[in-house]
Write a protein that holds these residues in place. Structure first.
Motif, mmCIF file in Angstrom:
data_model
loop_
_atom_site.group_PDB
_atom_site.id
_atom_site.type_symbol
_atom_site.label_atom_id
_atom_site.label_comp_id
_atom_site.label_asym_id
_atom_site.label_seq_id
_atom_site.Cartn_x
_atom_site.Cartn_y
_atom_site.Cartn_z
ATOM 1 N N GLN A 164 77.401 -7.271 -6.208
ATOM 2 C CA GLN A 164 76.658 -7.587 -7.424
ATOM 3 C C GLN A 164 75.622 -8.668 -7.170
ATOM 4 O O GLN A 164 74.587 -8.708 -7.814
ATOM 5 C CB GLN A 164 77.642 -8.040 -8.525
ATOM 6 N N GLY A 165 75.892 -9.549 -6.203
ATOM 7 C CA GLY A 165 74.974 -10.633 -5.897
ATOM 8 C C GLY A 165 74.720 -11.491 -7.120
ATOM 9 O O GLY A 165 75.644 -11.868 -7.820
ATOM 10 N N ASN A 166 73.442 -11.771 -7.415
ATOM 11 C CA ASN A 166 73.122 -12.640 -8.553
ATOM 12 C C ASN A 166 72.861 -11.872 -9.840
ATOM 13 O O ASN A 166 72.472 -12.450 -10.849
ATOM 14 C CB ASN A 166 71.903 -13.500 -8.223
ATOM 15 N N LEU A 167 73.037 -10.537 -9.782
ATOM 16 C CA LEU A 167 72.812 -9.751 -10.988
ATOM 17 C C LEU A 167 73.813 -10.150 -12.066
ATOM 18 O O LEU A 167 74.954 -10.475 -11.769
ATOM 19 C CB LEU A 167 72.993 -8.252 -10.683
ATOM 20 N N THR A 168 73.355 -10.118 -13.336
ATOM 21 C CA THR A 168 74.288 -10.419 -14.409
ATOM 22 C C THR A 168 74.987 -9.147 -14.893
ATOM 23 O O THR A 168 75.947 -9.206 -15.633
ATOM 24 C CB THR A 168 73.567 -11.072 -15.608
ATOM 25 N N GLU A 169 74.463 -7.994 -14.479
ATOM 26 C CA GLU A 169 75.085 -6.734 -14.884
ATOM 27 C C GLU A 169 75.679 -6.020 -13.673
ATOM 28 O O GLU A 169 75.336 -6.316 -12.534
ATOM 29 C CB GLU A 169 74.044 -5.846 -15.571
ATOM 30 N N LEU A 170 76.552 -5.075 -13.953
ATOM 31 C CA LEU A 170 77.202 -4.339 -12.867
ATOM 32 C C LEU A 170 76.172 -3.510 -12.094
ATOM 33 O O LEU A 170 75.240 -2.968 -12.684
ATOM 34 C CB LEU A 170 78.274 -3.413 -13.441
ATOM 35 N N PRO A 171 76.344 -3.382 -10.780
ATOM 36 C CA PRO A 171 75.405 -2.603 -9.975
ATOM 37 C C PRO A 171 75.399 -1.125 -10.433
ATOM 38 O O PRO A 171 76.450 -0.577 -10.747
ATOM 39 C CB PRO A 171 75.967 -2.707 -8.555
ATOM 40 N N LEU A 172 74.215 -0.543 -10.453
ATOM 41 C CA LEU A 172 74.084 0.853 -10.883
ATOM 42 C C LEU A 172 74.903 1.788 -9.992
ATOM 43 O O LEU A 172 75.531 2.738 -10.465
ATOM 44 C CB LEU A 172 72.607 1.259 -10.857
ATOM 45 N N ALA A 173 74.920 1.480 -8.689
ATOM 46 C CA ALA A 173 75.662 2.328 -7.748
ATOM 47 C C ALA A 173 77.143 2.348 -8.088
ATOM 48 O O ALA A 173 77.809 3.372 -7.975
ATOM 49 C CB ALA A 173 75.450 1.821 -6.321
ATOM 50 N N LEU A 174 77.669 1.209 -8.543
ATOM 51 C CA LEU A 174 79.076 1.138 -8.941
ATOM 52 C C LEU A 174 79.324 2.065 -10.115
ATOM 53 O O LEU A 174 80.278 2.855 -10.132
ATOM 54 C CB LEU A 174 79.453 -0.302 -9.302
ATOM 55 N N LEU A 175 78.443 1.975 -11.124
ATOM 56 C CA LEU A 175 78.630 2.782 -12.334
ATOM 57 C C LEU A 175 78.546 4.273 -12.028
ATOM 58 O O LEU A 175 79.303 5.068 -12.576
ATOM 59 C CB LEU A 175 77.596 2.381 -13.389
#
Length: 712
Positions: free
Chosen positions: A226-237
């Motif tokens: 996820q790094g510094n993203l505040t939302e879940l990674p698109l690839a995960l979803l």
DNA sequence: GACCTGCTGCGGACTG
């Protein structure tokens, strides 16, 4: 054991067409029918514990006796409503009335029961408290001829304030029962049962019946950074969608906001590709009726796949049927919680439970793996933390008992509290000191030699919020100038100048109007991370130690995706050169040009205590709990340890002044603030910290240092 | 970097 049951109950069993009784049911039937013991029935979810208790109880009890015969106590209203249907079905065979008694139950039916007290009653602890406090005569009329008390989900009470209150309530109920009241606790498999015994009655007359046969657990671990993203990674979803779109699943993302994010985004993907529409979110902020709809959908639907993104609202025993798979997004704080969640999957008895854990950072991945390996290898589940001296619950029960009888002498009050097993570790002179303090602060008042509720006490006791011992935060409206942007729970962290995160933006609080429950904010100028943290979940030291073991050794790892394996490989590289032999005491220290980093690999509570000791010693540091990492200015680390240990000698005055200056330290306790200061300090020390553990660790810890020339 | 739980008794308006 079937033969021991009464004829109407045997008929019920025949009509149900069960192949056989479950082991826990047979064992329970024998012990309920042929002994006078109190019992704890421990087995996994959906193993027929309710029937294990009720089949023999209903066979044995004579319901023609006056008064309510069986009292069933549950931590949730939803569970009462759920169990009501099952218990009623059982009782129809005997013509025994079953009555729900909780805040949302019909007043008419409650009144009917009061005028003709019979049968079985399903109730919450708070409703018992309310009845005792407001109308003792009613409680006596209903419950003075009890034969059995059944406590459902007893593990949900153990080690909690609510559990201490319940223990005291059971004691108070026993006080006006002349006959023996047997108590049966229903529990998930837990780490230790000593406290469960304490709760149900005399320890030596309590037996534990335990069905340890668990289902096989099949796990997979996946990694999407996820790094510094505040939302879940698109690839995960996307990966998650493909893995759940044709199954019935529960998804646990550890936070309400993320649960919403998961539900909405999976639904969107499903719409795009023409998948099913059954994506839900289920947590405390979701409206109650909607939650009930989702529960009913999950339970009754056989045809359609569905996914519910949820929080711990779906951890306890509400019957939602079984799902194909449980998904956990990032690690849980406890193994106990994880096992409860996993237990929701596996459609039939003999089918394995399936868990997929999606991690978004390497440390979360490692913690998740550590939880599973510890459980699979040793069956380890966190032991229950036991508070010997629950002064705040003592204070609450002192007020409750004075109100219950309207007036009594100080000696009578102290006597009642002294013989109550809930407070057996609080000596009488401490009890007297607290009761005297209550008089000095007008919570109690002495008139003509009798104690009554005082002027200040009336304000506390005469509100419906008095019956529960847990703290709840009211929701505050948040607005920019006059424009509302949402609602947040008000807590001690909500202070003027504090940054908060809401509606995906950072705000600074400029005004708090307590009376209007309104917070006014302006956009925050600095990019500083909002501070929402405080006391999150506590991770047990053994989990952290297991994380270290997994990093340092070539221990076998559970199956995981290639990305997950790579994330673990990278983490292992960081630690490969430290000389760690004894996982209890050897700890890595990385020394750089300006800073040094020390990894304690210890539990949350010890880490917090270490941090407090460093503060007392005046040592500048930063702390990260997930990594159990501390950052110091580069220097002599041995000196830091020595200073911290010396700080322990002068700890007490620092703690006292911390509690005095910052009442928020006691925010976990609803009634703690009414105690004398020294007891407040004791509670803070007991519940928030583990200084003994921290000192023990400091005195034995060895460091293995590596010096680097970078300063990343 | 959290999550969750529960609530009396009364008077008065309204409904069937």
């Amino acid at each position: 054991m079937y033969e021991l049951l009464s004829e109407p109950i045997r008929r019920y069993v025949r009509e149900k067409k069960w192949d056989s009784l479950r082991p826990i049911q047979s064992a329970s039937i024998q012990k309920v029918m042929q002994s006078e013991d109190n019992l704890i029935l421990a087995s996994r979810t959906a193993s027929g514990k309710t029937e294990a208790a009720f089949l023999p109880i209903l066979s044995r009890v004579n319901f023609n006796d006056p008064g309510v015969q069986v009292l069933y106590i549950s931590p949730l209203i939803a569970l009462i409503n759920d169990q009501f249907i099952r218990v009623q079905e059982l009782c129809e065979h005997l013509d025994v009335p079953v009555t729900k008694w909780h805040g949302e139950a019909s007043q008419t039916l409650k009144n009917k029961l009061v005028s003709d007290p019979r049968g079985v009653v399903l109730i919450t602890p708070e409703s018992i408290e309310a009845m005792l406090v407001n109308s003792e005569y009613k409680a006596k009329g209903l419950f003075s001829n009890l034969k059995f008390i059944v406590i459902d989900e007893i593990h949900a009470f153990l080690g909690t304030d609510r559990g201490k209150q319940l223990q005291s309530l059971i004691f108070r109920l026993r006080q006006f029962n002349t006959g023996n009241v047997r108590v049966i606790g229903l529990s998930a498999t837990i780490g230790s049962f000593e406290q469960a015994k304490e709760m149900v009655g005399p320890v030596d007359s309590t037996r534990i019946l335990r069905d340890t046969t668990g289902k096989e657990i099949e796990t997979e671990f996946k990694y999407f950074e996820q790094g510094n993203l505040t939302e879940l990674p698109l690839a995960l979803l996307k990966d998650l969608y493909l893995s759940v779109c044709n199954s019935k699943v529960l998804i646990f993302p550890n936070a309400r906001g993320t649960a919403e994010e998961v539900a909405v985004k999976l639904h969107k993907i499903s719409q795009k590709v023409g998948g099913h529409p059954y994506y839900f979110s289920h947590h405390s902020s979701v409206h109650k009726e909607l939650r009930e709809y989702i529960e009913a959908f999950a339970k009754n639907n056989v045809r359609y796949p569905f996914a519910i993104a949820c929080t711990s609202t779906l951890e306890l025993g509400i019957d939602i049927g079984s799902v194909d798979r449980v998904v956990q997004i990032n690690a849980t704080h406890s193994i106990a919680g994880l096992i409860q969640r996993i237990g929701r999957s596996g459609r039939r008895n003999d089918e394995t439970s399936k868990l997929s854990l999606y991690a978004t950072d390497p440390w979360n991945l490692l913690q998740g793996i550590a939880c599973i390996t510890l459980f699979k290898r040793e069956g380890f589940v966190e032991p229950i933390e036991y508070t010997e001296k629950p002064y705040d619950i003592f204070l609450h029960q002192a007020l409750a008992q004075v109100r219950q009888v309207s007036e009594c002498t100080q000696e009578e009050l102290i006597h009642k509290l002294s013989i109550n097993s809930s407070f057996k570790f609080i000596p009488p002179d401490e009890m007297k000191e607290i009761v005297t303090h209550l008089q000095q602060t007008d919570l109690l008042e002495l008139i003509g030699g009798k104690l009554i509720i005082g002027v200040e006490g009336e304000k506390i006791v005469n509100t419906k919020d008095f019956y529960s011992v847990f703290q709840t935060e009211p929701l505050f409206k948040v607005q920019v100038q006059d424009k509302p942007i949402g609602e947040i729970p008000y807590s001690y962290l909500t202070k003027v100048d504090q940054n908060i995160l809401l509606a995906a933006r950072i705000w600074k609080i400029i005004d708090i109007d307590i009376r209007a429950k309104r917070i006014t904010v302006i956009p925050a100028m600095d990019g500083k991370k909002p501070v929402f943290s405080g006391f999150g979940g506590e991770v047990h030291p053994k989990i952290r130690q297991e994380m270290l073991r997994l990093l340092i050794t070539d221990a076998e790892m559970p199956p995981m995706s290639e990305d997950a394996a790579e994330a673990i490989r990278q983490l292992k590289l960081e630690f490969e050169h430290y000389k760690i032999e004894d996982f209890e005491v050897d700890r890595p220290l990385r020394v750089q040009v300006k800073d040094m980093y020390w990894y304690s690999f210890h539990g949350t509570r010890v880490n917090g205590s270490l941090s407090f000791l460093f503060d007392v010693a005046g040592i500048t540091h930063e702390r990260w709990d997930l990594e159990s990492k501390f950052k110091f200015d580069a220097g002599d680390f041995e000196l830091i340890i020595q200073k911290a240990m010396k700080a322990y000698d002068v700890l007490e005055p620092y703690l006292v002044s911390a509690v005095e200056k910052d009442p928020a330290l006691l925010s976990f306790s609803k009634f703690g603030a009414y105690l004398p200061l020294k007891y407040q300090v004791h509670l803070v020390r007991d519940k928030r910290f583990d200084f003994a553990g921290a000192m023990d660790f400091l005195s034995t810890a060895h460091t293995s240092s590596i010096h680097t020339h970078t300063n990343s």
